[in-house]
Design an enzyme around this catalytic site. Structure first.
Site, PDB file in Angstrom:
ATOM      1  N   ASP A 113       1.855   3.908   3.163  1.00  0.00           N
ATOM      2  CA  ASP A 113       0.855   4.793   2.571  1.00  0.00           C
ATOM      3  C   ASP A 113       1.506   5.936   1.792  1.00  0.00           C
ATOM      4  O   ASP A 113       1.641   5.867   0.577  1.00  0.00           O
ATOM      5  CB  ASP A 113      -0.073   5.322   3.673  1.00  0.00           C
ATOM      6  CG  ASP A 113      -1.430   5.771   3.178  1.00  0.00           C
ATOM      7  OD1 ASP A 113      -1.740   5.534   2.003  1.00  0.00           O
ATOM      8  OD2 ASP A 113      -2.194   6.341   3.974  1.00  0.00           O
ATOM      9  N   ASP A 114       1.865   6.997   2.480  1.00  0.00           N
ATOM     10  CA  ASP A 114       2.511   8.184   1.888  1.00  0.00           C
ATOM     11  C   ASP A 114       3.641   8.603   2.836  1.00  0.00           C
ATOM     12  O   ASP A 114       3.519   9.606   3.567  1.00  0.00           O
ATOM     13  CB  ASP A 114       1.509   9.328   1.728  1.00  0.00           C
ATOM     14  CG  ASP A 114       0.251   8.910   0.976  1.00  0.00           C
ATOM     15  OD1 ASP A 114       0.302   8.842  -0.253  1.00  0.00           O
ATOM     16  OD2 ASP A 114      -0.765   8.635   1.648  1.00  0.00           O
ATOM     17  N   GLU A 162     -11.007   3.417   6.748  1.00  0.00           N
ATOM     18  CA  GLU A 162     -10.055   4.396   7.278  1.00  0.00           C
ATOM     19  C   GLU A 162     -10.854   5.531   7.920  1.00  0.00           C
ATOM     20  O   GLU A 162     -10.578   5.945   9.042  1.00  0.00           O
ATOM     21  CB  GLU A 162      -9.149   4.932   6.171  1.00  0.00           C
ATOM     22  CG  GLU A 162      -8.130   5.947   6.657  1.00  0.00           C
ATOM     23  CD  GLU A 162      -7.328   6.572   5.518  1.00  0.00           C
ATOM     24  OE1 GLU A 162      -6.289   7.187   5.815  1.00  0.00           O
ATOM     25  OE2 GLU A 162      -7.740   6.473   4.336  1.00  0.00           O
ATOM     26  N   HIS A 177       1.324   4.932  -2.294  1.00  0.00           N
ATOM     27  CA  HIS A 177       0.924   5.849  -3.364  1.00  0.00           C
ATOM     28  C   HIS A 177       2.186   6.458  -3.977  1.00  0.00           C
ATOM     29  O   HIS A 177       2.973   7.091  -3.265  1.00  0.00           O
ATOM     30  CB  HIS A 177       0.027   6.954  -2.811  1.00  0.00           C
ATOM     31  CG  HIS A 177      -1.270   6.453  -2.254  1.00  0.00           C
ATOM     32  ND1 HIS A 177      -2.432   6.384  -2.995  1.00  0.00           N
ATOM     33  CD2 HIS A 177      -1.594   5.974  -1.023  1.00  0.00           C
ATOM     34  CE1 HIS A 177      -3.411   5.903  -2.249  1.00  0.00           C
ATOM     35  NE2 HIS A 177      -2.922   5.641  -1.045  1.00  0.00           N
ATOM     36  N   HIS A 184      -9.708   1.505  -0.803  1.00  0.00           N
ATOM     37  CA  HIS A 184      -9.614   2.133   0.515  1.00  0.00           C
ATOM     38  C   HIS A 184     -10.978   2.058   1.192  1.00  0.00           C
ATOM     39  O   HIS A 184     -11.991   2.489   0.618  1.00  0.00           O
ATOM     40  CB  HIS A 184      -9.212   3.601   0.384  1.00  0.00           C
ATOM     41  CG  HIS A 184      -7.773   3.810   0.030  1.00  0.00           C
ATOM     42  ND1 HIS A 184      -7.173   3.225  -1.047  1.00  0.00           N
ATOM     43  CD2 HIS A 184      -6.808   4.568   0.634  1.00  0.00           C
ATOM     44  CE1 HIS A 184      -5.902   3.605  -1.104  1.00  0.00           C
ATOM     45  NE2 HIS A 184      -5.654   4.415  -0.097  1.00  0.00           N
ATOM     46  N   HIS A 219       0.852  -1.196   0.000  1.00  0.00           N
ATOM     47  CA  HIS A 219       0.000   0.000   0.000  1.00  0.00           C
ATOM     48  C   HIS A 219       0.888   1.245   0.000  1.00  0.00           C
ATOM     49  O   HIS A 219       1.291   1.746   1.048  1.00  0.00           O
ATOM     50  CB  HIS A 219      -0.912  -0.014   1.233  1.00  0.00           C
ATOM     51  CG  HIS A 219      -1.994   1.014   1.213  1.00  0.00           C
ATOM     52  ND1 HIS A 219      -3.336   0.708   1.041  1.00  0.00           N
ATOM     53  CD2 HIS A 219      -1.955   2.366   1.339  1.00  0.00           C
ATOM     54  CE1 HIS A 219      -4.056   1.812   1.086  1.00  0.00           C
ATOM     55  NE2 HIS A 219      -3.234   2.836   1.262  1.00  0.00           N
TER      56      HIS A 219
END
Length: 324
Positions: A268-269, A190, A12, A187, A10
């Site tokens: 994630d980021d 969350e 981005h 997603h 996961h």
């Protein structure tokens, strides 16, 4: 830091861009990114909606295949430094050619070629629609995914603002991707609560769920995920940084794992949340006592859940075998 090889599911691609990389591109292009960075050079935001705005503003300097090739190299070099041997990155045609299939193919080829130059790591792409761009635009992304499915592009998913519409609103796009042979993730759970995870499982029939942590609020759902082996792509540092949970101790990843839900760990980021994959595992060790056995187990789960071919999967599982 655990020296066990890592599998990340996961991530981005734009959200993993080092701030210095984006600032450098902005200077090259003469683009004003006021409001995107703090004084120390880090990304600037205080809420999830601000995060989305800053994310999209940073993407304005990524204007062609060459920039995405450079971005891919920068992101994968970060991953290699963390011991990652395989990664799946979310790639959005909306940011790569505006949804035009021909343009998307050029961007995709540029990223694939950049990844191929780094033999230390395997990369696959998950084409991702942006939820708050709406169902019609999602169909455009799904078409791009279907037209380039196979080899490098192995999955289809959805990111963006989870509070816009329902998962089922995007079923057409997911059906299109499924028919093209792509594996599916989205997603959910969350921000949208346990019900959004039910929607993802029931209406989109996904193989994996991005985040999914709010499933803990519905134990029937937790048991369903465990029984059916639906894998969660959990990003604890992201959840804490954005305020989904107030601190690491409150995060449900260990409760989910103890109840038999297949969990994986991702960033994630990472630059946005001041984390790395090694840091995630360090915090999990400090908070929940995860040892190397648990870390290996979680990465084996990730390898088995990866949207890759059998040969690649077997190679990953072999690498993850204990050395003694």
């Amino acid at each position: 830091m655990s020296t066990i090889p890592k599998v990340e599911l996961h991530l981005h691609i734009e959200g993993a861009a080092p701030p210095a990389f984006i600032r450098g591109l902005a200077q090259e292009k003469g683009v004003n990114l006021d409001g995107v960075f703090n004084d120390d050079g880090s990304y600037k935001f205080e809420s999830f909606n601000q995060f989305l705005s800053v994310y999209e503003a940073a993407c304005t300097v990524l204007t062609g295949p060459e920039e995405f090739a450079r971005l891919t190299t920068a992101v994968l070099e970060q991953s290699i430094a963390q011991g990652v041997i395989y990664t799946e990155a979310f790639l959005s045609p909306d940011f790569c050619g505006g949804g035009d299939v021909g343009a998307w193919r050029e961007y995709m080829n540029a990223m694939q070629e950049a990844a191929a130059k780094l033999p230390e790591i395997e990369m696959r792409g998950i084409v991702t629609c942006i939820r708050h761009f709406g169902p019609d635009q999602a169909k455009v992304a799904a078409k791009c995914a279907a037209e380039t499915a196979g080899g490098f592009i192995t999955g289809f998913g959805m990111g963006g603002d989870e509070m816009v519409g329902t998962q089922g609103d995007y079923a057409y796009s997911f059906d299109m991707a499924r028919e093209a042979g792509l594996r599916l993730t989205t997603h959910a759970g969350e921000w949208g609560g346990a019900d959004s995870v039910w929607q993802a499982v029931r209406d989109l029939k996904v193989d994996r769920v991005g985040h999914g942590v709010q499933a803990i609020d519905d134990l029937a759902l937790v048991d369903h995920l465990a029984e059916h082996g639906i894998v969660l792509e959990v990003c604890p540092g992201s959840n804490v940084a954005l305020g989904v949970y107030p601190d690491w101790r409150s995060h449900p990843i260990e409760k989910l794992r103890e109840r038999g839900v297949p969990v994986t760990v991702s960033t994630d980021d990472p630059p946005f949340f001041h984390t790395t994959l090694s840091a995630e595992y360090d915090r999990l060790a400090d908070t929940f006592g995860w040892d190397d056995e648990v870390v290996r187990e979680v990465n084996v789960t990730a390898a088995k859940a990866a949207f890759c071919d059998t040969v690649t999967r077997e190679k990953l599982l072999k690498t993850l075998e204990p050395t003694t």
